[in-house]
Scaffold this motif. Structure first.
Motif, short mmCIF file in Angstrom:
data_model
loop_
_atom_site.label_atom_id
_atom_site.label_comp_id
_atom_site.label_asym_id
_atom_site.label_seq_id
_atom_site.Cartn_x
_atom_site.Cartn_y
_atom_site.Cartn_z
N SER A 65 -45.45 -10.66 9.74
CA SER A 65 -44.35 -10.05 8.99
C SER A 65 -43.26 -9.63 9.96
O SER A 65 -43.51 -9.38 11.14
CB SER A 65 -44.84 -8.85 8.19
OG SER A 65 -45.32 -7.84 9.07
N ASP A 69 -44.00 -5.06 6.29
CA ASP A 69 -45.09 -5.64 5.52
C ASP A 69 -46.34 -5.79 6.38
O ASP A 69 -46.35 -5.53 7.58
CB ASP A 69 -44.68 -6.99 4.96
CG ASP A 69 -43.54 -6.86 3.96
OD1 ASP A 69 -43.46 -5.81 3.31
OD2 ASP A 69 -42.73 -7.80 3.87
N ILE A 96 -50.63 -3.13 9.77
CA ILE A 96 -49.57 -2.60 8.91
C ILE A 96 -48.93 -1.42 9.62
O ILE A 96 -49.61 -0.64 10.31
CB ILE A 96 -50.12 -2.18 7.53
CG1 ILE A 96 -48.98 -1.97 6.53
CG2 ILE A 96 -50.99 -0.95 7.62
CD1 ILE A 96 -49.46 -1.77 5.10
N THR A 100 -45.27 2.41 6.41
CA THR A 100 -45.57 1.76 5.14
C THR A 100 -46.86 2.30 4.54
O THR A 100 -46.95 2.53 3.32
CB THR A 100 -45.68 0.24 5.33
OG1 THR A 100 -44.48 -0.26 5.91
CG2 THR A 100 -45.93 -0.46 4.02
N LYS A 226 -46.24 -15.59 -2.66
CA LYS A 226 -46.30 -14.18 -2.30
C LYS A 226 -45.71 -13.32 -3.42
O LYS A 226 -44.78 -13.73 -4.12
CB LYS A 226 -45.55 -13.94 -0.99
CG LYS A 226 -46.22 -14.61 0.21
CD LYS A 226 -45.56 -14.19 1.51
CE LYS A 226 -46.29 -14.79 2.70
NZ LYS A 226 -45.72 -14.35 4.00
N PRO A 229 -40.87 -8.63 -3.33
CA PRO A 229 -40.72 -7.70 -2.20
C PRO A 229 -41.16 -6.28 -2.50
O PRO A 229 -41.72 -5.61 -1.63
CB PRO A 229 -39.22 -7.77 -1.91
CG PRO A 229 -38.80 -9.13 -2.38
CD PRO A 229 -39.64 -9.41 -3.57
N SER A 234 -50.41 -7.90 -1.56
CA SER A 234 -50.11 -8.86 -0.49
C SER A 234 -51.21 -9.91 -0.44
O SER A 234 -52.32 -9.69 -0.93
CB SER A 234 -49.98 -8.15 0.86
OG SER A 234 -51.19 -7.50 1.19
N ASP A 236 -51.51 -11.89 2.69
CA ASP A 236 -51.37 -12.39 4.06
C ASP A 236 -52.67 -12.98 4.60
O ASP A 236 -52.65 -13.99 5.31
CB ASP A 236 -50.90 -11.26 4.97
CG ASP A 236 -49.69 -10.54 4.40
OD1 ASP A 236 -49.91 -9.57 3.64
OD2 ASP A 236 -48.54 -10.93 4.70
#
Length: 358
Positions: A65, A69, A96, A100, A226, A229, A234, A236
């Motif tokens: 990211s 993110d 992360i 966040t 994905k 926003p 998520s 990932d």
């Protein structure tokens, strides 16, 4: 296709349900659809740790990211289970930013995943690339990493670092389009359905597998999509796993026939491989009837009668003067019957009688 089979496919693979509704029943739904079945994913869970896979060959992929993110690194290990069947085992770790994690603390308990050892919370508002590279260096020391796949949008610098630090590793640019994702995404789904893609019950990876969705085009090619926003969900880890699987399951290139010393390229090679040792080399006279091989000697070409040209004589006479030679006027072509003198009828009848008696 049979309607019953289409319904069964939609039950086994939820991502096929929109195709069934749209193509069979005329019900148009969104192209984004649920993907993995939770029960199938849970059945792939096993109890193993990174220590159990130390020294094993694996393929690595990074979904990095750029802002706040989550990022993930996935390792896919080609393995064999206790029953001798080929399978893949995966290890996935996440990062992360702390900012966040704190902002979403009332929605998701990131600290629980941190205590489980599957998530690293990085101080600050963004993930420093140095933290990712430190983890990659540890993986390369612990496992036999053979390839590194990355998203060229954000991870080009990290890919260059991997190539410089570990020149023996294949660095693969993984374009983020449906044609690149189609093959490994379909294989990822097939392995989950068949129990061939094992995971160590990673709670964060399982959370992502539960809400991962795919986009399906008109040719049924799929790629993970994905969330928006502002969505706290998520995918990932799933995305990184598909990228790593793309190198793990890819069949090796077939060797060239020109590299095989035993390849047969000519009729002579084929006959010799079949056990025929009596092949004449170019220029050999061959076997004759007297040698017992049944072959007749080749007929000799009759010598041509010498001509004035071959003897060096002047076709226009020994005393011909120098200068342009007279040209012979061209005559119209005649058939063989016209050039051969016609026999009279009694002579023809005699010839036929002789031929019949012979």
């Amino acid at each position: 296709r049979d309607l019953v089979q289409d319904i069964r496919d939609a039950i086994l693979a939820p991502s096929e349900m929109p195709n069934l509704l749209r193509l069979t029943y005329g019900i148009w739904d969104t192209a984004v659809s649920p993907w993995l079945n939770t029960g199938d994913w849970d059945s792939c869970g096993e109890d193993y740790t990174s220590e159990d896979l130390a020294g094993c060959e694996c393929h690595e992929a990074l979904d990095l990211s750029l802002t706040g993110d989550m990022s993930a690194v996935a390792l896919i290990f080609p393995q064999t289970d206790d029953a001798g069947r080929a399978c893949y085992r995966q290890l996935v770790h996440f990062w992360i930013p702390e900012k966040t994690a704190n902002e979403r603390a009332n929605l998701i308990d990131y600290r629980a995943w941190e205590r489980a050892g599957v998530l690293t919370i990085i101080p600050g508002a963004v993930i420093a690339f140095s933290d990712i590279r430190q983890a990659l260096a540890e993986y390369h020391e612990r496992f036999a990493v053979t390839s590194f796949s990355y998203d060229p949008m954000y991870a080009s610098d990290t890919a260059q670092w991997v190539q410089e630090e570990y020149p023996g590793i294949e660095v693969v640019k993984f374009a983020q389009n449906i044609m690149t994702y189609a093959g490994p995404t379909a294989e990822f789904e097939r392995l989950v359905l068949g129990g061939g893609l094992r995971h160590n019950k990673n709670p964060l990876l399982t959370w992502q597998a539960g809400h991962c969705k795919v986009y399906t085009d008109s040719n049924r090619n799929k790629r993970p999509t994905k969330p928006k926003p502002n969505d706290i969900r998520s995918i990932d880890g799933i995305t990184a796993g598909i990228m790593a699987l793309a190198r793990a399951w890819q069949p090796p290139d077939a060797p060239s026939a020109y590299e095989d010393d035993e390849a047969l390229f000519s009729a002579e090679d084929i006959l010799q491989a079949a056990g025929d040792d009596d092949i004449d080399e170019p220029g050999d006279p061959g076997e004759t009837a007297e040698d017992g091989h049944g072959g007749a000697p080749p007929a000799e070409t009759p010598a041509r009668a010498p001509t004035a040209k071959t003897l060096g004589a002047d076709p226009h006479g020994a005393n011909a003067e120098a200068g342009p030679r007279p040209t012979t006027p061209k005559t119209p072509c005649r058939s063989a019957s016209e050039e051969t003198p016609m026999l009279d009828r009694p002579a023809q009848a005699s010839a036929k009688a002789v031929a019949k008696a012979a």
